[in-house]
Design an enzyme around this catalytic site. Structure first.
Site, PDB file in Angstrom:
ATOM      1  N   ASP A 160      10.561 -34.580  50.350  1.00 53.70           N
ATOM      2  CA  ASP A 160      11.753 -34.480  49.524  1.00 53.70           C
ATOM      3  C   ASP A 160      12.906 -35.034  50.356  1.00 53.70           C
ATOM      4  O   ASP A 160      12.924 -34.927  51.577  1.00 53.70           O
ATOM      5  CB  ASP A 160      11.990 -33.008  49.149  1.00 53.70           C
ATOM      6  CG  ASP A 160      13.088 -32.879  48.106  1.00 53.70           C
ATOM      7  OD1 ASP A 160      13.615 -33.920  47.657  1.00 53.70           O
ATOM      8  OD2 ASP A 160      13.414 -31.743  47.739  1.00 53.70           O
ATOM      9  N   CYS A 199     -11.215 -14.134  49.136  1.00 53.33           N
ATOM     10  CA  CYS A 199     -11.952 -13.361  48.124  1.00 53.33           C
ATOM     11  C   CYS A 199     -13.424 -13.191  48.486  1.00 53.33           C
ATOM     12  O   CYS A 199     -14.043 -12.202  48.104  1.00 53.33           O
ATOM     13  CB  CYS A 199     -11.790 -14.004  46.750  1.00 53.33           C
ATOM     14  SG  CYS A 199     -10.123 -13.741  46.106  1.00 53.33           S
ATOM     15  N   CYS A 259     -12.443 -18.331  47.098  1.00 51.71           N
ATOM     16  CA  CYS A 259     -11.744 -18.687  48.336  1.00 51.71           C
ATOM     17  C   CYS A 259     -12.241 -17.816  49.491  1.00 51.71           C
ATOM     18  O   CYS A 259     -12.910 -16.799  49.290  1.00 51.71           O
ATOM     19  CB  CYS A 259     -10.229 -18.555  48.165  1.00 51.71           C
ATOM     20  SG  CYS A 259      -9.600 -16.883  48.336  1.00 51.71           S
ATOM     21  N   HIS A 289      -5.327 -17.632  49.624  1.00 56.49           N
ATOM     22  CA  HIS A 289      -5.844 -17.350  48.284  1.00 56.49           C
ATOM     23  C   HIS A 289      -4.951 -17.975  47.215  1.00 56.49           C
ATOM     24  O   HIS A 289      -5.439 -18.591  46.270  1.00 56.49           O
ATOM     25  CB  HIS A 289      -5.948 -15.839  48.048  1.00 56.49           C
ATOM     26  CG  HIS A 289      -6.105 -15.510  46.603  1.00 56.49           C
ATOM     27  ND1 HIS A 289      -7.312 -15.610  45.954  1.00 56.49           N
ATOM     28  CD2 HIS A 289      -5.195 -15.163  45.649  1.00 56.49           C
ATOM     29  CE1 HIS A 289      -7.146 -15.324  44.671  1.00 56.49           C
ATOM     30  NE2 HIS A 289      -5.871 -15.038  44.461  1.00 56.49           N
ATOM     31  N   ASP A 325       5.310 -29.267  42.845  1.00 51.38           N
ATOM     32  CA  ASP A 325       5.318 -28.619  44.154  1.00 51.38           C
ATOM     33  C   ASP A 325       6.060 -27.320  44.005  1.00 51.38           C
ATOM     34  O   ASP A 325       6.967 -27.223  43.151  1.00 51.38           O
ATOM     35  CB  ASP A 325       6.055 -29.478  45.189  1.00 51.38           C
ATOM     36  CG  ASP A 325       7.557 -29.283  45.100  1.00 51.38           C
ATOM     37  OD1 ASP A 325       8.090 -28.421  45.840  1.00 51.38           O
ATOM     38  OD2 ASP A 325       8.222 -29.952  44.280  1.00 51.38           O
ATOM     39  N   CYS A 371     -12.687 -15.806  41.897  1.00 50.43           N
ATOM     40  CA  CYS A 371     -12.231 -16.722  42.940  1.00 50.43           C
ATOM     41  C   CYS A 371     -13.259 -16.862  44.066  1.00 50.43           C
ATOM     42  O   CYS A 371     -13.859 -15.882  44.498  1.00 50.43           O
ATOM     43  CB  CYS A 371     -10.894 -16.222  43.493  1.00 50.43           C
ATOM     44  SG  CYS A 371     -10.191 -17.307  44.738  1.00 50.43           S
TER      45      CYS A 371
END
Lengths: 368, 368
Positions: free
Chosen positions: B91, B307, B304, B333, B264, B302
């Protein structure tokens, strides 16, 4: 648990051994990273594993205060709770109950103290401490001991040794989970007579391992080495010897030389969080402005994730910008450094070259 | 950079595309985790990659203040500096210079402000902002824009649009690194006339992509959706459309429906650090005592690392005990959750079922 000495150095008392534990073979001398509250600070279990660590130390005192030993038991034990597939040892809390708690009242029965978390009044006895550690479910658990401050009058240290021996016997009596090895702890401050008396009595009780407690509490390196010199002699050669709370790389080398097999310390993680990295040339204080544009890794001899991927300049930026990733990357590197040091120590003992390795280490490592 | 629309939804304006960038093909709609200071807070680049993220957003404003764009250039550019092998967008700092700096003085030339780090007086012009982003070396860079607060009088918003257009042209003029794609930013607050004017002018300047800036600043979801409704229409269909700083899962769904390709937001990491996890059923505030003995993962749907390995009870313990690992595991997560949501969005567009996916999402997700 089963312990085997594979090789003993000829010039020193250093030994290379194996701790058979929970289906794993852990080579000794071993360094155990500290995960006081059920987490090695800032690191995932996967990251800890990648440092080469196979056993970590957690703290029964902290875990029984929060979240509580019974909750950990309900949730399947500490390994499952914290997602750590390696081995775990828990400290009994003897050290913490004296150093962290307020309004401590000690009697032969146990220790009464106030929880530093919620102020509630608690009582720890040898039986309770074993129950707590049974619930938490580590692979190695420690007897409840009385840890005196340094310096300490001999009379006071003597009373503490008596109590530690009495409590050790009660811990043995109340422990009945054969999946957990129970270690005794030698106290006696810096008094040869007391240390030897304590070691001799504990040896007769036939613990599965022996710790030397109450050191690295301000007595200094020379005195610590002296205590080890006369204490280790009275510990059974076939059992593992564990120097609690030690220490710096140089302390570990001195202790290995004296026949110690196991170590734990917060130094790699605490110093890492304070921006201090260990390297084969000594410590690097990453906030130093000399590293502002330094494209090199923390330690050129290191293969850890941090050293393979990040420059000193980037790590310094993370600390300057107060970014948590800096704490993680330095902790990771430091634990890796300690694991690699232990690997080198073990290799040198196997080759019968421990003393020359130690000399090489000190010729490179500047303790600045 | 090359952008390709692969499929367009029949019932909505949602589109499935590909961003060909720096040797990678990044599927869109895409969510870009935020690494403001050259680090996605609490996570290693390896952990970020494991969430499925292929592009992250960093901030030229923060990085030019610390460690400095020239230092990053000297150290080989931002990818190398932060050890991130994926794509990066920076940015320009337009938003930050107005929201974070003190004593801001704006003129047609640029913005004078005081560094919040050391109080020094700094001047950012469109040319300087491009130079900074050239030095930092991201794959996509943003034009320098004037971002007005909300609410804002139309006169003030109009002046800001004029300036944004003037600066956009100067950014294009001074940018001459063809390895970096330059995106223009549509401003105009919540005024249809201004947004359309701005979009039309920017479209003629032929940027490689177009961002919608100045939203998610307090105007609310309904007004934000309205602005998108009339703005997206005036953006060229063959270029990527990026809604800056957005947002919550529900905001992303509304924007995808209106033809936006890129997002974003700090939400997954900031909320993660505050103990808030996103799940397919809604948000989980992990400090809630109901999770004290909860053996389940954050989200049963999930896959991940968090998890797969940790219970809500353990994660709660980490937050109660103020352990940094909790911040890491929830951030990990949450980013994974956002990546999986984007994957589901892309799949549903490919199948021509975006609208029914959106309905399913909202029927499960409780915005508590």
């Amino acid at each position: 648990m089963f312990f085997k000495v594979l090789a003993t150095d000829k010039q020193t008392k250093a030994r290379r051994g194996e701790l058979h534990l929970a289906g794993q073979i852990i080579p000794t001398p071993v360094f155990m990273p500290v995960g006081t509250q059920g987490t090695v600070k800032t690191l995932t279990p996967l990251q800890i594993k990648e440092t080469g660590a196979e056993i970590i130390l957690c703290n029964a005192y902290h875990l029984c205060l929060r979240p509580g030993a019974e909750i950990i038991k309900q949730l399947g034990g500490l390994h499952r709770f914290m997602g750590w597939k390696g081995a775990i040892i828990t400290d009994s809390g003897g050290f913490q109950v004296f150093s962290l708690s307020k309004l401590t009242k000690i009697s032969n029965n146990g220790v009464e103290f106030q929880s530093p978390i919620d102020g509630s009044k608690l009582l720890l006895t040898p039986e309770k401490v074993i129950k707590i550690q049974n619930d938490i479910g580590a692979n190695i658990i420690m007897a409840f001991d009385e840890c005196v401050p340094y310096p300490c009058e001999k009379d006071m240290a003597s009373v503490a040794v008596e109590r530690t021996l009495n409590w050790a016997a009660r811990c043995l009596d109340s422990h009945n989970n054969e999946d957990q090895a129970l270690f005794g702890i030698v106290q006696g401050s810096v008094f040869e007579e007391l240390r030897i008396e304590c070691a001799k009595h504990l040896e007769k009780m036939n613990f599965q391992g022996y710790a030397i407690g109450g050191l690295s509490v301000g007595e200094g390196s020379l005195l610590m080495n002296e205590v080890m010199d006369y204490t280790v002699e009275y510990l059974p050669p076939g059992k593992p010897r564990y120097l609690m709370g030690v220490g710096f790389p140089e302390d570990i080398l001195h202790a290995v030389e004296r026949g110690v097999d196991m170590f734990d310390c917060v130094i790699p993680t605490r110093n890492g969080r304070n921006g201090c990295a260990f390297t084969h040339l000594g410590k690097v204080k990453i906030l130093n402005s000399r590293y502002k544009e330094d494209t090199g890794p923390l330690d050129e001899m290191c293969d850890c994730y941090t050293c393979k991927n990040f420059s000193r300049a980037y790590l310094r930026h993370l600390f300057v910008a107060k970014e948590t990733l800096g704490l993680t990357l330095l902790s990771l590197h430091n634990i890796f450094y300690f694991q690699r040091l232990m690997q080198q120590i073990r290799d040198s003992i196997e080759r019968g070259e421990f003393r020359s390795f130690k000399e090489q280490f000190f010729s490179a490592y500047k303790n600045n």
